[in-house]
Design an enzyme around this catalytic site. Sequence first.
Site, PDB file in Angstrom:
ATOM      1  CE  LYS A 180      48.401 -29.982  31.775  1.00 11.90           C
ATOM      2  NZ  LYS A 180      47.356 -30.358  32.204  1.00 11.90           N
TER       3      LYS A 180
HETATM    4  C1  LIG Z   1      51.752 -25.397  34.694  1.00 11.26           C
HETATM    5  C2  LIG Z   1      50.927 -26.884  35.050  1.00 11.26           C
HETATM    6  N1  LIG Z   1      51.651 -27.331  36.106  1.00 11.26           N
HETATM    7  C3  LIG Z   1      50.842 -28.380  37.161  1.00 11.26           C
HETATM    8  C4  LIG Z   1      49.579 -28.487  36.685  1.00 11.26           C
HETATM    9  C5  LIG Z   1      49.017 -29.612  37.196  1.00 11.26           C
HETATM   10  O1  LIG Z   1      48.825 -31.236  36.824  1.00 11.26           O
HETATM   11  P1  LIG Z   1      48.359 -32.373  37.151  1.00 11.26           P
HETATM   12  O2  LIG Z   1      46.770 -32.314  37.009  1.00 11.26           O
HETATM   13  O3  LIG Z   1      48.974 -33.746  36.647  1.00 11.26           O
HETATM   14  O4  LIG Z   1      48.773 -32.647  38.527  1.00 11.26           O
HETATM   15  C6  LIG Z   1      49.057 -28.099  35.668  1.00 11.26           C
HETATM   16  C7  LIG Z   1      47.480 -29.481  34.864  1.00 11.26           C
HETATM   17  O5  LIG Z   1      46.703 -28.018  34.065  1.00 11.26           O
HETATM   18  C8  LIG Z   1      49.228 -27.183  35.021  1.00 11.26           C
HETATM   19  O6  LIG Z   1      48.596 -26.064  33.556  1.00 11.26           O
END
Ligand SMILES: Cc1ncc(COP(=O)(O)O)c(C=O)c1O
Length: 382
Positions: A180
């Site tokens: 991100k």
């Molecule tokens: C749309 C979406 N939701 C949730 C997540 C989960 O994020 P995290 O890796 O911080 O748990 C991601 C991670 O790529 C994502 O792209």
Amino acid sequence: MIPVMRPWLGNEEAEAAAEAVASGWVAQGPRVQEFEEAFAAAIGAPHAVAVSSCTAALHLAMIAAGIGPGDEVIVPSLSFIATANAVRYVGAQPVFADVDLATQNLTPETVRPHLTDRTRAVILVDQAGVPADLDAIRALCDPRDIAVIEDAACAVGSIYRDRPVGASAALAAFSFHPRKLLTTGEGGMLTTPDGSIAARLRRLREHGMDISAADRHRSQQPVIEHYTEVGFNFRMTDIQAAIGLVQLRKLPEMVTRRRALAQRYQKMLSGIPGLRTAADPPCGETNYQSFWVLLPEESAMGRDDLMLLFAGAGISVRRGIMAAHLEPAYSGAKTPLPVTERLTERSLILPLFHDMTQAQQDHVVSVMTSALATSMPVMSAP
Ligand SMILES: Cc1ncc(COP(=O)(O)O)c(C=O)c1O
């Protein structure tokens, strides 16, 4: 190798992390609180609650929205699997809806056919950073008392109707994973306008304790804590928050740079007939967290062959967004989702990172253009 993404980190982040270590306070403490306040101010949301990941944030959002066994939650299949998993964590049923081809997001038209009397929530994803039309989804859901939770994992710094993504949501969840823009290594944040929800989220991330460990340690008197409900260890550390504070200050510059690079891609790729790329939606501006391209229907070259070609040219690309309903973990769900399936089979993500050079971008474009020129009838004409 040109990476698909490289976080924009420097000495300032390293020094901030070192200061947190030197302070002796490395678990959740004053820097987490400072990061929450700065994040809330930057987003324009009254409250921000830091957690260990966006997955944890979505899990807590499900609990805060009162979702449980027997409930249905409409989600896009076209999303990282964490979106659907959050629904399963609380024993509810994810119901997969299709998405719009241009934005890759849910719309009222794709959600409506899946509404039942068991629908309790919709998780609206701002896919790849492109803001989804929250007002349109809420116009459908609010009268039916269906919660709308924004999965803004990719969308920090994106704009929805002239305000930062997250500012208008009842609950929005952000990710600080290094794919991100803003990263803390791992990490996440929930934003909400509701003070009592924020207070409950703070307890839930810390085992359901009615007084945080940081507040107990600050107290001059002995304090006995109580556990109000079953909670989790979803805490962010002060080392992560120290990095996050620096990254947050750099966020506007990150977004500006990504948007400039994305516009350059769009211009250079505009000569390929039928190629679609990530773009701003009518309701706002994307941060271009991922710059995806959808191969033209006429192209004989498959997405996986193109990915191999890129790898051979020293360029790291990724497949486009996955589709949860096609994965073994969700193989019971056999809803036909034609747009989702087309996007997941025929799209890929090109490299885009803050210090990408024009030469690197030119190389990506030239590999793409020549690969498609040999695979498309129109472009291969001499
Ligand atoms: C749309 C979406 N939701 C949730 C997540 C989960 O994020 P995290 O890796 O911080 O748990 C991601 C991670 O790529 C994502 O792209």
